[in-house]
Design a protein around this motif. Structure first.
Motif, PDB file in Angstrom:
ATOM      1  N   LYS A  14       0.859  -1.186   0.000  1.00  0.00           N
ATOM      2  CA  LYS A  14       0.000   0.000   0.000  1.00  0.00           C
ATOM      3  C   LYS A  14       0.889   1.228   0.000  1.00  0.00           C
ATOM      4  CE  LYS A  14      -4.113   0.011   1.519  1.00  0.00           C
ATOM      5  NZ  LYS A  14      -5.295   0.280   2.236  1.00  0.00           N
ATOM      6  N   PHE A  15       0.429   2.272  -0.674  1.00  0.00           N
ATOM      7  CA  PHE A  15       1.130   3.552  -0.704  1.00  0.00           C
ATOM      8  C   PHE A  15       0.067   4.634  -0.652  1.00  0.00           C
ATOM      9  CE2 PHE A  15       3.004   7.169  -2.962  1.00  0.00           C
ATOM     10  CZ  PHE A  15       4.148   7.346  -2.204  1.00  0.00           C
ATOM     11  N   ASP A  16      -0.082   5.259   0.505  1.00  0.00           N
ATOM     12  CA  ASP A  16      -1.146   6.233   0.739  1.00  0.00           C
ATOM     13  C   ASP A  16      -2.495   5.620   0.367  1.00  0.00           C
ATOM     14  OD1 ASP A  16       0.577   8.141   1.763  1.00  0.00           O
ATOM     15  OD2 ASP A  16       0.924   9.080  -0.177  1.00  0.00           O
ATOM     16  N   GLU A  17      -3.253   6.283  -0.522  1.00  0.00           N
ATOM     17  CA  GLU A  17      -4.580   5.761  -0.883  1.00  0.00           C
ATOM     18  C   GLU A  17      -4.514   4.740  -2.018  1.00  0.00           C
ATOM     19  OE1 GLU A  17      -4.060   9.322  -3.590  1.00  0.00           O
ATOM     20  OE2 GLU A  17      -3.614   8.950  -1.504  1.00  0.00           O
ATOM     21  N   TYR A  18      -3.314   4.472  -2.506  1.00  0.00           N
ATOM     22  CA  TYR A  18      -3.142   3.516  -3.597  1.00  0.00           C
ATOM     23  C   TYR A  18      -2.775   2.132  -3.082  1.00  0.00           C
ATOM     24  CZ  TYR A  18      -2.845   7.580  -6.674  1.00  0.00           C
ATOM     25  OH  TYR A  18      -3.113   8.729  -7.353  1.00  0.00           O
ATOM     26  N   ARG A  19      -3.244   1.132  -3.793  1.00  0.00           N
ATOM     27  CA  ARG A  19      -2.725  -0.210  -3.629  1.00  0.00           C
ATOM     28  C   ARG A  19      -1.662  -0.354  -4.707  1.00  0.00           C
ATOM     29  NH1 ARG A  19      -8.392  -2.551  -4.265  1.00  0.00           N
ATOM     30  NH2 ARG A  19      -8.672  -0.452  -4.988  1.00  0.00           N
ATOM     31  N   VAL A  20      -0.533  -0.915  -4.354  1.00  0.00           N
ATOM     32  CA  VAL A  20       0.632  -0.915  -5.225  1.00  0.00           C
ATOM     33  C   VAL A  20       1.151  -2.334  -5.410  1.00  0.00           C
ATOM     34  CG1 VAL A  20       2.987  -0.005  -5.495  1.00  0.00           C
ATOM     35  CG2 VAL A  20       1.268   1.335  -4.277  1.00  0.00           C
TER      36      VAL A  20
END
Length: 144
Positions: free
Chosen positions: A121-127
């Protein structure tokens, strides 16, 4: 992995975004490529709207997945894989019916002996961080 209920879509600008800021993105990836025998690195971002964007050290890989509309058969980009948070080899993530085509597009044409995808996860993103190696060194493969 069963991909029958994939609900993600490509971001409307996914293809164009892949090539934007070419020099800056390449400079960043250049700092990673070659370390630990890494020959490829890609980052897939899945937004809160379940739209997919890519950054890549080898843009042709993702470009071909988009152009041939086969990205959706690669569980590297499936929400269930991303949520479970466990790294997997690329070959374990190909939909059974598309395994040969995905293997050819992602690994064989680029000369990669193996690839691995790591969800996070990266902030509101799934990465999903993806790495590939050309090395056939058994010791390297055993460490992964």
């Amino acid at each position: 992995m069963d991909l029958s209920c994939t609900k993600i879509t490509l971001h409307p600008q996914a293809e164009a975004f892949l090539f934007q800021h070419y020099r800056t993105v390449n400079r960043i990836f250049h700092d990673v490529i070659g370390h630990l025998e890494i020959d490829y690195m890609g980052i897939a971002l899945l937004t809160q709207a379940d739209e997919l964007l890519f950054f890549s050290s080898k843009k042709s890989l993702e470009f071909n997945l988009i152009q041939n509309n086969i990205w959706q058969f690669d569980a590297s980009y499936h929400p269930d894989f991303i949520k479970q948070g466990e790294a997997r080899l690329w070959e374990e993530l190909y939909h059974e019916d598309w395994r040969k085509i995905l293997y050819h597009q992602k690994q064989k044409t680029s000369g990669f002996s193996m690839g691995i995808s790591v969800p996070s996860k990266f902030d509101e993103y799934r990465v999903v961080y993806s790495f590939a190696l050309k090395s056939t060194d058994a010791m390297i493969k055993s460490k992964i």
